[in-house]
Design an enzyme around this catalytic site. Structure first.
Site, PDB file in Angstrom:
ATOM      1  N   ARG A  34     -44.704 120.030  26.261  1.00  0.00           N
ATOM      2  CA  ARG A  34     -44.223 121.426  26.201  1.00  0.00           C
ATOM      3  C   ARG A  34     -44.101 121.886  24.744  1.00  0.00           C
ATOM      4  O   ARG A  34     -44.441 123.023  24.417  1.00  0.00           O
ATOM      5  CB  ARG A  34     -42.861 121.561  26.878  1.00  0.00           C
ATOM      6  CG  ARG A  34     -42.783 121.011  28.290  1.00  0.00           C
ATOM      7  CD  ARG A  34     -43.374 121.955  29.343  1.00  0.00           C
ATOM      8  NE  ARG A  34     -43.245 121.368  30.665  1.00  0.00           N
ATOM      9  CZ  ARG A  34     -44.224 120.734  31.319  1.00  0.00           C
ATOM     10  NH1 ARG A  34     -45.435 120.640  30.788  1.00  0.00           N
ATOM     11  NH2 ARG A  34     -44.007 120.208  32.514  1.00  0.00           N
ATOM     12  N   GLU A 178     -35.905 115.059  45.752  1.00  0.00           N
ATOM     13  CA  GLU A 178     -37.095 115.837  45.375  1.00  0.00           C
ATOM     14  C   GLU A 178     -38.390 115.148  45.794  1.00  0.00           C
ATOM     15  O   GLU A 178     -38.902 114.280  45.081  1.00  0.00           O
ATOM     16  CB  GLU A 178     -37.133 116.082  43.851  1.00  0.00           C
ATOM     17  CG  GLU A 178     -38.366 116.884  43.434  1.00  0.00           C
ATOM     18  CD  GLU A 178     -38.476 117.145  41.933  1.00  0.00           C
ATOM     19  OE1 GLU A 178     -37.695 116.573  41.158  1.00  0.00           O
ATOM     20  OE2 GLU A 178     -39.365 117.927  41.552  1.00  0.00           O
ATOM     21  N   LYS A 220     -34.971 119.449  47.102  1.00  0.00           N
ATOM     22  CA  LYS A 220     -35.812 120.145  46.129  1.00  0.00           C
ATOM     23  C   LYS A 220     -37.279 119.929  46.499  1.00  0.00           C
ATOM     24  O   LYS A 220     -37.916 118.973  46.043  1.00  0.00           O
ATOM     25  CB  LYS A 220     -35.513 119.603  44.714  1.00  0.00           C
ATOM     26  CG  LYS A 220     -36.430 120.134  43.637  1.00  0.00           C
ATOM     27  CD  LYS A 220     -35.899 119.855  42.250  1.00  0.00           C
ATOM     28  CE  LYS A 220     -36.874 120.325  41.198  1.00  0.00           C
ATOM     29  NZ  LYS A 220     -36.312 120.356  39.852  1.00  0.00           N
ATOM     30  N   SER A 261     -40.965 124.589  40.691  1.00  0.00           N
ATOM     31  CA  SER A 261     -42.022 125.591  40.504  1.00  0.00           C
ATOM     32  C   SER A 261     -43.405 124.948  40.494  1.00  0.00           C
ATOM     33  O   SER A 261     -44.383 125.590  40.891  1.00  0.00           O
ATOM     34  CB  SER A 261     -41.781 126.453  39.265  1.00  0.00           C
ATOM     35  OG  SER A 261     -41.714 125.701  38.082  1.00  0.00           O
ATOM     36  N   GLY A 262     -43.522 123.725  40.023  1.00  0.00           N
ATOM     37  CA  GLY A 262     -44.720 122.916  40.246  1.00  0.00           C
ATOM     38  C   GLY A 262     -46.021 123.380  39.624  1.00  0.00           C
ATOM     39  O   GLY A 262     -47.085 122.946  40.050  1.00  0.00           O
ATOM     40  N   GLY A 263     -45.957 124.315  38.658  1.00  0.00           N
ATOM     41  CA  GLY A 263     -47.189 124.795  38.042  1.00  0.00           C
ATOM     42  C   GLY A 263     -47.470 126.253  38.391  1.00  0.00           C
ATOM     43  O   GLY A 263     -48.452 126.830  37.914  1.00  0.00           O
ATOM     44  N   SER A 290     -34.914 125.489  41.630  1.00  0.00           N
ATOM     45  CA  SER A 290     -34.578 124.415  40.693  1.00  0.00           C
ATOM     46  C   SER A 290     -35.795 124.338  39.774  1.00  0.00           C
ATOM     47  O   SER A 290     -36.447 123.312  39.653  1.00  0.00           O
ATOM     48  CB  SER A 290     -34.340 123.100  41.430  1.00  0.00           C
ATOM     49  OG  SER A 290     -34.105 122.068  40.502  1.00  0.00           O
TER      50      SER A 290
HETATM   51  P1  13P Z   1     -41.147 122.476  37.570  1.00  0.00           P
HETATM   52  O1  13P Z   1     -40.366 123.629  38.149  1.00  0.00           O
HETATM   53  O2  13P Z   1     -41.701 122.745  36.226  1.00  0.00           O
HETATM   54  O3  13P Z   1     -42.127 121.930  38.554  1.00  0.00           O
HETATM   55  O4  13P Z   1     -40.094 121.326  37.277  1.00  0.00           O
HETATM   56  C1  13P Z   1     -39.150 121.019  38.216  1.00  0.00           C
HETATM   57  C2  13P Z   1     -38.845 119.579  38.147  1.00  0.00           C
HETATM   58  O5  13P Z   1     -37.725 119.195  37.935  1.00  0.00           O
HETATM   59  C3  13P Z   1     -39.924 118.630  38.376  1.00  0.00           C
HETATM   60  O6  13P Z   1     -39.379 117.381  38.616  1.00  0.00           O
END
Ligand code: 13P
Length: 338
Positions: A34, A178, A220, A261-263, A290
């Site tokens: 990042r 998650e 999550k 959000s996953g991308g 989250s």
């Molecule tokens: P993102 O929302 O960027 O996918 O990250 C959430 C997260 O905690 C991934 O483990």
């Protein structure tokens, strides 16, 4: 205080009808990626400065109820010497920490992955609690291919999540469970729905076997979306598919579902959350965020490693947190981005 009371107090402090969780738990290699993207060197001091900036954002507690930190952050302080978990809690943001130790291949199931970190978890939880963490997160990762996840992959990953969650609850720490179904690939939304349904079904089966209290956990999951290399689906299609999968698999006892959000891009993730909440009908759980990247990307771009951009970065974070809070109630409109 009994463990039950401790767990319930944390759920009460984290779950309401307008706030979400900020995922700021990037591991050292991930935060490096990042920071590389904005031309910032990933030193311990830069990571401290950046994460202190996030947690100290004025008014953030109006929209954010919990923050997932990386282990390093838990022990860091702001410029005045206040521990960062205290900085978060000063605006009623519950501090939490990621406790898994990353992933690797799952032997015997080519293409599937498994997460490490159960050894010594109870001891580590004791240390994290002493540093102020009241909830934790563990992520299992499921790539989608024509043959993955395999049955072994589904079972092994679910077992890890359940053992982790049971250990946390025994220690009075709320587990975020998650199971991330990755967006990588050219699969369509139906294939994603099929996998998400298998994943969540196997996870809740394992949680039951391990006597995990569903009332004292947060789920999550990934939204149900087409793969990155497939056509993009409109928000109402994502919402319908996501809600169908969740209604088939997640018991009503779970208080809150907070999506990763996953991308997805920041605006896309807000729009999809908004559509989900517009279509939610009588869904029994809170449906919130989250998000990691979708909350932080604009803040990172605004900061760019420059001390004088601190306030601009905080404004960018606050804007995303506020718009996602509106999306919690289906009250977001893309025109609000202006
Ligand atoms: P993102 O929302 O960027 O996918 O990250 C959430 C997260 O905690 C991934 O483990």
């Amino acid at each position: 205080m009994s463990t039950q009371t401790e767990l319930q107090d944390t759920i009460n402090d984290m779950v309401d009808d307008h706030r979400g969780i900020l995922a700021a738990d990037e591991s050292t290699p991930t935060i490096q990626k990042r920071f590389d993207a904005i031309g910032v060197e990933s030193t311990e001091e830069n990571r401290r400065f950046y994460r202190a900036l996030l947690l100290d954002t004025p008014e953030l507690g109006k929209y954010i109820s919990g923050v997932i930190m990386f282990e390093e952050t838990l022990g860091q302080q702001d410029d005045t010497g206040r521990p960062l978990p205290e900085v978060a809690w000063a605006q009623k943001i519950v501090p939490g920490v990621k406790v898994d130790k990353g992933k690797g291949p799952l032997s015997g199931a080519p293409g599937d992955l498994i997460t490490y970190g159960l050894d010594g978890l109870a001891e580590r939880l004791g240390d994290y609690k002493a540093q102020g963490a009241r909830f934790v997160k563990w992520r299992e990762v499921y790539p989608i291919t024509p043959t993955n996840p395999t049955l072994l992959g589904l079972r092994a990953n679910a077992e890890m999540l359940a053992r982790y969650a049971a250990t946390c609850q025994e220690m009075g720490v709320v587990p975020i469970v998650e199971p991330e179904v990755l967006m990588d690939g050219d699969h369509d939304i139906d294939r994603c729905a099929e996998v998400n349904e298998q994943v969540l079904h196997s996870v809740f089966h394992a949680l039951r076997l391990h006597h995990v209290s569903l009332e004292h956990m947060i789920l999550k999951p990934s939204m149900t979306l087409p793969g990155k290399d497939c056509r993009r689906a409109p928000a109402d299609e994502v919402a319908r598919a996501t809600l169908t999968v969740l209604k088939r698999t997640v018991p009503a006892a779970v208080p809150s579902i907070n999506f990763l959000s996953g991308g997805q891009g920041p605006e896309e993730a807000t729009e999809n959350l908004n559509a989900i909440n517009r279509l939610r009908g009588n869904a029994p759980w809170q449906l919130s965020t989250s998000y990691g990247r979708a909350l932080q990307q604009p803040a990172q771009a605004a900061w760019a490693g420059q001390q004088e951009n601190r306030a601009a970065a905080q404004q960018a974070l606050l804007k995303r947190a506020r718009l996602n809070s509106l999306a919690r109630n289906g009250e977001y409109d893309p025109s609000m981005e202006a």
